[in-house]
Every structure is written in C-alpha cells, then in structure tokens.
Design a protein around this motif. Structure first.
Motif, PDB file in Angstrom:
ATOM      1  N   LEU A   1     -49.990  85.113  87.024  1.00  0.00           N
ATOM      2  CA  LEU A   1     -48.883  85.693  87.773  1.00  0.00           C
ATOM      3  C   LEU A   1     -48.796  87.179  87.486  1.00  0.00           C
ATOM      4  O   LEU A   1     -48.686  87.592  86.324  1.00  0.00           O
TER       5      LEU A   1
ATOM      6  N   LYS B   1     -46.285  89.892  88.456  1.00  0.00           N
ATOM      7  CA  LYS B   1     -44.994  90.091  89.124  1.00  0.00           C
ATOM      8  C   LYS B   1     -44.883  91.454  89.775  1.00  0.00           C
ATOM      9  O   LYS B   1     -44.254  91.608  90.825  1.00  0.00           O
TER      10      LYS B   1
ATOM     11  N   ALA C   1     -43.413  78.804  95.959  1.00  0.00           N
ATOM     12  CA  ALA C   1     -42.504  79.579  95.127  1.00  0.00           C
ATOM     13  C   ALA C   1     -41.114  78.984  95.247  1.00  0.00           C
ATOM     14  O   ALA C   1     -40.710  78.532  96.330  1.00  0.00           O
TER      15      ALA C   1
ATOM     16  N   PHE D   1     -43.315  79.143  90.156  1.00  0.00           N
ATOM     17  CA  PHE D   1     -44.417  79.088  91.120  1.00  0.00           C
ATOM     18  C   PHE D   1     -45.277  77.865  90.818  1.00  0.00           C
ATOM     19  O   PHE D   1     -45.455  77.497  89.656  1.00  0.00           O
TER      20      PHE D   1
ATOM     21  N   LEU E   1     -50.073  85.863  92.886  1.00  0.00           N
ATOM     22  CA  LEU E   1     -50.348  84.655  92.107  1.00  0.00           C
ATOM     23  C   LEU E   1     -51.787  84.248  92.388  1.00  0.00           C
ATOM     24  O   LEU E   1     -52.255  84.371  93.535  1.00  0.00           O
ATOM     25  N   SER E   2     -52.501  83.793  91.364  1.00  0.00           N
ATOM     26  CA  SER E   2     -53.856  83.306  91.634  1.00  0.00           C
ATOM     27  C   SER E   2     -54.111  82.039  90.823  1.00  0.00           C
ATOM     28  O   SER E   2     -53.526  81.829  89.754  1.00  0.00           O
TER      29      SER E   2
ATOM     30  N   VAL F   1     -53.448  79.452  86.084  1.00  0.00           N
ATOM     31  CA  VAL F   1     -52.679  80.214  87.072  1.00  0.00           C
ATOM     32  C   VAL F   1     -52.261  81.529  86.421  1.00  0.00           C
ATOM     33  O   VAL F   1     -51.830  81.569  85.271  1.00  0.00           O
TER      34      VAL F   1
ATOM     35  N   SER G   1     -41.615  82.440  85.976  1.00  0.00           N
ATOM     36  CA  SER G   1     -41.704  83.883  86.190  1.00  0.00           C
ATOM     37  C   SER G   1     -41.647  84.681  84.892  1.00  0.00           C
ATOM     38  O   SER G   1     -41.914  85.881  84.891  1.00  0.00           O
TER      39      SER G   1
ATOM     40  N   TRP H   1     -48.797  75.339  92.227  1.00  0.00           N
ATOM     41  CA  TRP H   1     -49.941  75.075  93.098  1.00  0.00           C
ATOM     42  C   TRP H   1     -50.011  73.579  93.348  1.00  0.00           C
ATOM     43  O   TRP H   1     -49.869  72.762  92.432  1.00  0.00           O
TER      44      TRP H   1
ATOM     45  N   ASP I   1     -47.109  85.112  82.309  1.00  0.00           N
ATOM     46  CA  ASP I   1     -48.115  85.685  83.199  1.00  0.00           C
ATOM     47  C   ASP I   1     -49.382  84.830  83.291  1.00  0.00           C
ATOM     48  O   ASP I   1     -50.271  85.118  84.090  1.00  0.00           O
TER      49      ASP I   1
ATOM     50  N   CYS J   1     -49.976  77.243  97.558  1.00  0.00           N
ATOM     51  CA  CYS J   1     -49.094  77.788  96.538  1.00  0.00           C
ATOM     52  C   CYS J   1     -47.662  77.659  97.039  1.00  0.00           C
ATOM     53  O   CYS J   1     -47.413  77.601  98.248  1.00  0.00           O
TER      54      CYS J   1
END
Lengths: 109, 114
Positions: free
Chosen positions: A66, A68, A92, A33, A73-74, A64, A52, A35, A55, A90
């Motif tokens: 994650l 799952k 993926a 992922f 995602l932030s 960032v 992935s 940004w 985290d 964002c």
C-alpha cells in the motif's frame, strides 16, 4: 464515479515468475483494502487484506503493498502458478466496499 | 463450515417480468449484502442488512428492486419489472458483524433479461 480503478484488464505471466496486479483509488479516507480472487461461475473469494496503517502485508506467496501517498495498491504473487489464473478484484472499505473492475490473470505453464 | 448459498444459479426472463433471488448466509453472520455485477465491471453494492435491518440501500433502484431479510437470516432480492439493463450476476455476501469484516460471497445468480 469509479473510486477504485484497475487499469489493466488482463495480464499474462509465465509460471514461476512474479505477477504484479495494480489498483488505484481516489478517496484518501479508505481505511482498509482487500484483494479478492474469482474463478468463472463462482463468487469472489477473499485473498488478502491490508489496513491503511500498514504498507505491506504478506501471506505465503501473496504480498499486498500500500502506497498511501500515491493512492496505489498492488498485489504480488511469487511464484505464480497455473492455479492462480483467475480474475482479481481489489476493494477498498469506508462505509461499504468499493470494488475495482478486475484484472484477469493468466499464468502460462 | 458451509458457505453462502444462492439460488437459482441462472435465470432467463423477458423484460417486464418479475424475478426473485434467494440467499442463505453463513451461519452466525449478522451482516448480509446484495451486489450487482455487470459484465466487465466490479461488484456494486445494492443493499446491506445488519440482522434484519437495512443499513444502506442508497444504490438500490427502489422503483423496481426490493429486498428483505425478515428473520435476520435468509434474504430475498426481487426485481419487478425487469429491464434489459438488469442483466448481470447478483452476488450475495455475508460477514460476521461490521462492514470492515471480510465478506464471504456466494456463487451468484446470473440473470439474463431478453
């Protein structure tokens, strides 16, 4: 079929405060992922990424996260600066990059 | 290091006309991408090249769009004939090798079809 979604088209934050940009995805097979940040009349520029298997990934003011299990995602920006005002996408990765629709961040001085 | 170059930056044409965009990727980058970004949406992949071979063109409208990367470096994207719904920013990106490598984007070409 939008596999990556950014449900907030815009966000305004005071300078010095935290900016939190969110992204949701539907495909649990995504393995990477990213940004990207985009200023007007420029192409997107890479900001930060996360695999992935992790985290959290941190780079200076940018972190960032994650989740799952939630397929969420932030991106956290602390402290926010006026120069951070831009559109954030964002993305993926699986066989290709799938981009969200973007969130326009405005940092108010 | 020079970035991804694209030209022209802006193009206005009438529907049914033809248009071509040019991209020069970062030196040494084997993979090149063309994206279409319609206003209010994220970039959508049109075609991906690995050197001069096509890896993925599943979302390229092949009845009107074509792209080539003859010598594995520069690439051109052509639309013939253009439709109103082709109005968008066309972004070129490149990466070192694989599609998990970070992609570096050019400034884009803004196409307006009248």
């Amino acid at each position: 079929d939008q596999q990556v979604k950014q449900n907030s088209p815009s966000l305004s934050v005071q300078e010095g405060r935290i900016s939190i940009l969110n992204c949701d995805y539907t495909n649990s097979m995504f393995d990477y992922f990213l940004w990207y940040k985009k200023y007007p009349a420029e192409g997107p520029t890479f900001l930060i990424s996360i695999s992935s298997i992790k985290d959290k990934n941190e780079d200076g003011r940018f972190t960032v996260f994650l989740n799952k299990s939630a397929k969420h995602l932030s991106l956290h920006i602390v402290p926010s600066q006026p120069g951070d005002s831009a559109v954030y996408f964002c993305a993926a990765s699986l066989d290709q990059f799938y981009f969200g629709t973007g969130t326009s961040l405005t940092v108010i001085p | 290091e020079a970035g991804v170059a694209q030209s022209p930056r802006y193009k206005i044409i009438e529907k049914r006309q033809s248009v071509a965009f040019w991209c020069n990727p970062i030196s040494g980058h084997a993979t090149l991408y063309w994206y279409q970004q319609i206003l209010g949406q994220g970039p959508k992949l049109l075609i991906q090249f690995q050197n001069n071979g096509v890896v993925d063109d599943s979302q390229l409208p092949k009845d009107r769009f074509s792209a080539e990367r003859l010598k594995g470096v520069d690439s051109t994207l052509k639309i013939q004939p253009a439709k109103l719904e082709d109005s968008a920013v066309y972004l070129c990106a490149s990466s070192l090798v694989s599609d998990t490598d970070t992609q570096y984007f050019g400034p884009g070409t803004r196409l307006t079809v009248l």
